[in-house]
Design a protein around this motif. Structure first.
Motif, PDB file in Angstrom:
ATOM      1  N   ALA A   1      45.067  31.069  38.851  1.00  0.00           N
ATOM      2  CA  ALA A   1      46.004  32.154  38.544  1.00  0.00           C
ATOM      3  C   ALA A   1      47.223  32.174  39.461  1.00  0.00           C
ATOM      4  CB  ALA A   1      45.280  33.494  38.629  1.00  0.00           C
TER       5      ALA A   1
ATOM      6  N   ASP B   1      49.565  34.841  38.535  1.00  0.00           N
ATOM      7  CA  ASP B   1      49.580  36.308  38.442  1.00  0.00           C
ATOM      8  C   ASP B   1      48.674  36.653  37.262  1.00  0.00           C
ATOM      9  OD1 ASP B   1      51.062  36.060  36.069  1.00  0.00           O
ATOM     10  OD2 ASP B   1      52.967  36.623  36.972  1.00  0.00           O
ATOM     11  N   PRO B   2      48.583  37.933  36.845  1.00  0.00           N
ATOM     12  CA  PRO B   2      47.608  38.245  35.784  1.00  0.00           C
ATOM     13  C   PRO B   2      47.865  37.530  34.450  1.00  0.00           C
ATOM     14  CG  PRO B   2      48.283  40.244  36.919  1.00  0.00           C
ATOM     15  CD  PRO B   2      49.171  39.148  37.431  1.00  0.00           C
ATOM     16  N   VAL B   3      49.055  36.992  34.219  1.00  0.00           N
ATOM     17  CA  VAL B   3      49.322  36.354  32.922  1.00  0.00           C
ATOM     18  C   VAL B   3      49.634  34.864  33.017  1.00  0.00           C
ATOM     19  CG1 VAL B   3      50.124  38.518  31.914  1.00  0.00           C
ATOM     20  CG2 VAL B   3      51.793  36.951  32.908  1.00  0.00           C
ATOM     21  N   ARG B   4      49.816  34.338  34.215  1.00  0.00           N
ATOM     22  CA  ARG B   4      50.212  32.935  34.338  1.00  0.00           C
ATOM     23  C   ARG B   4      49.202  32.142  35.170  1.00  0.00           C
ATOM     24  NH1 ARG B   4      54.930  36.018  35.645  1.00  0.00           N
ATOM     25  NH2 ARG B   4      56.525  35.956  34.010  1.00  0.00           N
TER      26      ARG B   4
ATOM     27  N   GLU C   1      36.585  30.186  35.189  1.00  0.00           N
ATOM     28  CA  GLU C   1      38.009  29.853  35.105  1.00  0.00           C
ATOM     29  C   GLU C   1      38.450  28.995  36.282  1.00  0.00           C
ATOM     30  OE1 GLU C   1      40.567  33.188  34.238  1.00  0.00           O
ATOM     31  OE2 GLU C   1      39.985  33.055  32.108  1.00  0.00           O
TER      32      GLU C   1
ATOM     33  N   GLU D   1      50.247  41.937  40.339  1.00  0.00           N
ATOM     34  CA  GLU D   1      51.014  42.402  39.179  1.00  0.00           C
ATOM     35  C   GLU D   1      51.805  41.221  38.626  1.00  0.00           C
ATOM     36  OE1 GLU D   1      50.503  45.416  38.271  1.00  0.00           O
ATOM     37  OE2 GLU D   1      49.571  46.197  40.107  1.00  0.00           O
ATOM     38  N   LYS D   2      52.168  41.302  37.362  1.00  0.00           N
ATOM     39  CA  LYS D   2      52.976  40.254  36.754  1.00  0.00           C
ATOM     40  C   LYS D   2      54.298  40.098  37.525  1.00  0.00           C
ATOM     41  CE  LYS D   2      55.220  38.867  32.489  1.00  0.00           C
ATOM     42  NZ  LYS D   2      55.673  39.276  31.158  1.00  0.00           N
TER      43      LYS D   2
ATOM     44  N   LYS E   1      57.966  39.709  37.947  1.00  0.00           N
ATOM     45  CA  LYS E   1      59.051  40.007  37.011  1.00  0.00           C
ATOM     46  C   LYS E   1      60.113  38.926  37.061  1.00  0.00           C
ATOM     47  CE  LYS E   1      58.893  43.263  34.889  1.00  0.00           C
ATOM     48  NZ  LYS E   1      58.164  43.374  33.590  1.00  0.00           N
ATOM     49  N   LYS E   2      60.606  38.611  35.872  1.00  0.00           N
ATOM     50  CA  LYS E   2      61.577  37.532  35.761  1.00  0.00           C
ATOM     51  C   LYS E   2      62.928  37.897  36.391  1.00  0.00           C
ATOM     52  CE  LYS E   2      62.725  36.032  31.583  1.00  0.00           C
ATOM     53  NZ  LYS E   2      62.529  35.338  30.299  1.00  0.00           N
TER      54      LYS E   2
END
Ligand code: C5P
Length: 221
Positions: free
Chosen positions: A21, A23-26, A72, A107-108, A110-111
């Motif tokens: 991981a 972050d939580p999405v990547r 995972e 946390e995700k 941010k771009k």
């Protein structure tokens, strides 16, 4: 369980990729379909072994008679593999990520924040080497080596470095990855066998038979 030559033997197979991981999405990962590992788990079970398949995310169905533990990260794969000890044989087929982000963000990321993030990496544990050099070492430890050149030399070096008994080297310079067939070289401490190109299930059956012959000669202490 079938009444085959591996009846009463405990086997571990690792398969698939690991996900590390960011972050939580990547995440970062490796290319791996898991096909060869799942086929090996199925072939060992067909010969009567009690098989634990520790698998990273794949699209494959759990082979009949096999206990799958879904993981995972490399660290989860190591913990699940160690939990399967003691073992007669461990076949480490997983394409474990070599590095993971030093810290997974809670946390995700941010771009639009502060430009492009730098991701610093740290090494993941080597599951094969940890088991092969551990106190409760499985009787037979088999590793895989995906290479694009100098197969035998690289595989021999890997046996020494990882402390395993056999290495199945495959040439991934062609279309083996994700494909149905595999062409392998089986290296032991004192021999090398080239197997002709065949279906991954056929590689699995040939390997399972070889494992049965080896374990028949050397019962677990
Ligand atoms: O060093 P390399 O990744 O080429 O070694 C491949 C072999 O080691 C495979 O059997 C693979 O499953 C295993 N391995 C492992 N843990 C790692 C890296 C590789 O078990 N962190």
């Amino acid at each position: 369980l079938s009444d085959g030559p591996l009846k009463g033997k405990k086997a571990l197979v690792t398969a698939g990729p690991t996900l590390e991981a960011i972050d939580p999405v990547r995440f970062i990962s490796n290319r791996s379909s898991g096909k060869q590992g799942y086929a090996i788990a199925a072939a060992l079970a067909e010969l009567g072994a009690e098989v634990t398949l520790v698998s990273g995310p794949t699209n494959l169905a759990v082979p009949q008679g096999v206990k799958r533990i879904a993981v995972e990260s490399a660290e989860e794969m190591l913990a699940a593999s160690e939990a399967a000890l003691p073992l007669d044989v461990a076949v480490m087929v997983a394409a474990v990520a070599d590095w993971r982000p030093a810290q997974a963000a809670d946390e995700k990321i941010k771009k639009d924040k502060a430009g492009i993030p730098a991701i610093s990496l740290v090494e993941t544990p080597d599951i094969l080497a940890t088991l092969a050099k551990g106190k409760k070492r499985p009787k037979l430890v088999v590793g895989f080596a995906a290479e694009t050149e100098n197969l035998e030399a690289h595989a021999r070096a890997k046996i020494a470095k990882k402390g395993c008994d056999w290495i199945i080297a495959n040439d991934v310079s062609g279309d083996v990855m994700g494909g149905a067939e595999n062409e392998v070289l089986l290296i032991t401490k004192d021999s090398a066998e080239t197997w002709p190109r065949m279906a991954k299930e056929a590689v699995a059956r040939k390997l399972a038979e070889k494992i049965a012959a080896e374990l028949g000669a050397k019962p677990r202490q």
